[in-house]
Write an enzyme that holds these catalytic residues in place. Structure first.
Site, PDB file in Angstrom:
ATOM      1  CB  SER A  85      -0.895   0.026   1.235  1.00  0.00           C
ATOM      2  OG  SER A  85      -1.740  -1.089   1.232  1.00  0.00           O
ATOM      3  NE  ARG A 290       3.662  -0.109   5.190  1.00  0.00           N
ATOM      4  CZ  ARG A 290       2.776  -0.718   4.422  1.00  0.00           C
ATOM      5  NH1 ARG A 290       3.181  -1.323   3.306  1.00  0.00           N
ATOM      6  NH2 ARG A 290       1.513  -0.740   4.755  1.00  0.00           N
ATOM      7  CG  ASP A 292       1.961   1.243   7.749  1.00  0.00           C
ATOM      8  OD1 ASP A 292       3.032   0.634   7.940  1.00  0.00           O
ATOM      9  OD2 ASP A 292       1.035   0.773   7.050  1.00  0.00           O
ATOM     10  CE  LYS A 350     -13.522  17.911   4.695  1.00  0.00           C
ATOM     11  NZ  LYS A 350     -14.826  17.426   4.300  1.00  0.00           N
ATOM     12  CG  ASP A 397      -4.330  -5.332   1.394  1.00  0.00           C
ATOM     13  OD1 ASP A 397      -3.691  -6.234   0.836  1.00  0.00           O
ATOM     14  OD2 ASP A 397      -3.855  -4.580   2.247  1.00  0.00           O
ATOM     15  CG  HIS A 401      -2.963  -9.005   4.574  1.00  0.00           C
ATOM     16  ND1 HIS A 401      -1.714  -9.392   4.170  1.00  0.00           N
ATOM     17  CD2 HIS A 401      -3.088  -7.713   4.233  1.00  0.00           C
ATOM     18  CE1 HIS A 401      -1.110  -8.350   3.608  1.00  0.00           C
ATOM     19  NE2 HIS A 401      -1.925  -7.331   3.631  1.00  0.00           N
TER      20      HIS A 401
END
Ligand SMILES: O=C(O)[C@H](O)COP(=O)(O)O
Ligand SMILES: [Mn+2]
Ligand SMILES: [Mn+2]
Length: 518
Positions: A85, A290, A292, A350, A397, A401
């Site tokens: 992603s 990464r 996140d 936004k 997604d 998983h």
């Protein structure tokens, strides 16, 4: 989710497109984890009902095509790297192919510059009297981290003065096969044994499964991070073992156990004392590149004021991330590798996030918030307030998983709204996942385990993703070019600019579309 394309003077001037007009609402729908693969029983997308997408593919083949969403096409080190992603959306928004975290770390390690940089210099003084702690995902998935990078980091750090090293290892099973944790821990233990032979006191100190320990994201559940904090920092966990191999093997004996959700554990010495809690004066590196799933831990490690859970003890450490995980928060303030400087992207106006359901496994709630998201997007389109409405639909997604074959899709709601406002839609995906749930051999045949069961592929894939354009606002004669066979996600930004009536800047990857006389 609503973006405004660069218009006159803001933030840079773009030439008008010679043939395409301005002023149409463009709806961009990104289906998360939605790749293209031949039909077979392990292709969830084939197995599910997808009338909207099927109609686009069959109805207008000149406005439907496949684009690359993995490997070098999205700035990853090699074409064996599956998409994800983060890199997928970066390519979509940037319109250019930038080296992503994985590759930047590779380069910094290969040149040795990582050990000369500000971040490493910052943590180095702690090596004199303190321990170096390395926290991260033990995996070669290449999505959040890579095992070979950890190996090079261990070697380099010991050569640059680290005398006592503790690894806090999170098991994967999501970007790699479930059960592979055992092999990774074996390899890590081998490396640590070699370091010990050289006089470095190097050991695994704690760990747990990534989805249950430490690697939460979007502040979904701080308890996950707390479990990690307790194990890595305080040296406290419900399970105690003599070494990490015994830990993963024993914990996996529970029939319901899997690598993603292993409970937290700590390694203890003969007297039952944890071998590597984090103490004042220590150095800490989180080795995931990464961001996140490292931001939350980074906050806990770095912020003086922190109230998300009781840290009990807040050691005075020197902390560096592999990369800086949040450019706006400047978090962490020290990092080993500088993140990519992505410039002149499409301008976000936004952003609205629909929070996920908490505590419900994705395979039990495959619809997730898709309906709510689709309604928000529909309302934004119908308001005509925005030139562009972009929406990510995460179902494919998240279900992919878990390995559970069931999904639904709500794209039609959004396409109907585009229809109503006379707009244009662009429908694509950020990487493959749900279209293949089977681990396969080189010839494409599903691999079976010793009981004859097909091995579930929980990870993303190397497959291309579809892109379709349409809607009443699309000028007649617009179709996909046929000369860009290797096009990828980075070509989408220029395409969207054209659809807004602008030429894309020269340094963008070329547009996917052309206008022909009918
Ligand atoms: O973090 C995750 O869930 C996976 O490792 C990657 O999935 P994503 O790239 O789709 O977020
Ligand atoms: Mn995704
Ligand atoms: Mn994913």
């Amino acid at each position: 989710m609503a973006t405004r394309p660069p218009s006159e003077g803001k933030p840079w001037d773009l030439a008008a497109h010679p043939r395409l007009g301005k002023g149409k609402v463009v709806g961009v729908v990104v289906l998360d984890g939605w790749g293209e693969a031949p039909p077979d029983p392990f292709n969830c997308i084939h197995a599910a009902e997808t009338p909207t997408i099927d109609a686009l593919k069959k109805g207008a083949p000149e406005r439907w095509r496949l684009i690359k969403a993995h490997g070098t096409a999205v700035g990853l080190p090699t074409d064996d790297d599956m998409g994800n992603s983060e890199v997928g959306h970066n390519a979509l928004g940037a319109g250019q192919i930038y080296a992503q975290g994985a590759k930047l770390v590779d380069l910094a390690l290969a040149s040795g510059k990582i050990f000369e940089g500000e971040g490493f210099k910052y943590i180095q003084p702690s090596f004199d009297n303190g321990t170096l702690h390395l926290i991260g995902l033990l995996s070669d998935g290449g999505v959040h981290s890579r095992f070979d990078q950890l190996q090079l980091l261990l070697k380099g750090a010991s050569e640059h003065g680290a005398k006592r090293i503790r690894v806090h290892a999170l098991t994967d099973g999501r970007d790699v096969l479930d059960g592979s944790s055992v092999r990774f821990v074996e390899m890590l233990e081998d490396d640590l044994a070699k370091l010990r032979e050289k006089g470095v006191d190097a050991r695994v100190a704690s760990g747990g499964g990534r989805m249950y320990v430490t690697m939460d994201r979007y502040e979904n559940d701080w308890q996950v991070v707390k479990r990690g904090w307790d194990a890595h920092v305080l040296g406290e966990a419900p399970h105690k073992f003599k070494n990490a191999l015994e830990a993963v093997k024993k914990l996996r004996e529970d029939p319901k156990a899997n690598d993603q959700y292993l409970p937290p554990f700590v390694i203890v010495d003969e007297s039952g004392k944890p071998v590597g809690p984090i103490q004042d004066g220590d150095a800490v590196v989180t080795f995931n590149f990464r961001a996140d799933r490292m931001v939350m831990l980074a906050k806990a490690l770095e912020y003086d004021n922190f109230d998300r859970f009781d840290r009990v003890r807040f050691p005075k450490i020197r902390y560096a991330g592999m990369l800086q995980y949040d450019g706006e928060l400047k978090l962490p303030s020290h990092y080993l590798v500088a993140p990519p400087e992505i410039e002149r992207t499409s301008d976000l106006e936004k952003y609205e996030e629909i929070p996920s359901d908490i505590g419900i496994p994705f395979n039990e709630q495959p619809k997730m918030k898709a309906l709510e998201i689709a309604h928000k997007a529909r309302d934004a389109i119908l308001s005509r307030e925005f030139d562009q409405v972009r929406v990510n639909i995460a179902n494919g997604d998240m279900v992919g998983h878990t390995g559970d074959i069931e999904a639904t899709i709500v794209g039609k709601i959004i396409l109907d709204a585009i229809e109503q406002v006379g707009g244009i839609f662009v429908l694509t995906a950020d990487h493959g996942n749900a279209e293949d749930m089977a681990k396969r051999d080189k010839s494409g045949k599903p691999l079976r385990d010793k009981d004859g069961k097909v091995q579930t592929l929980t990870s993303h894939t190397l497959n291309p993703v579809p892109i379709a354009i349409g809607g009443p606002g699309l000028a007649p004669g617009v179709r996909f070019r046929t000369d860009l066979r290797d096009a990828g996600l980075a070509n989408v930004a220029a395409t969207i600019m054209n659809l807004h009536g602008f030429e894309a800047p020269d340094h963008y990857e070329p547009t996917l579309i052309e206008v022909v006389d009918n």
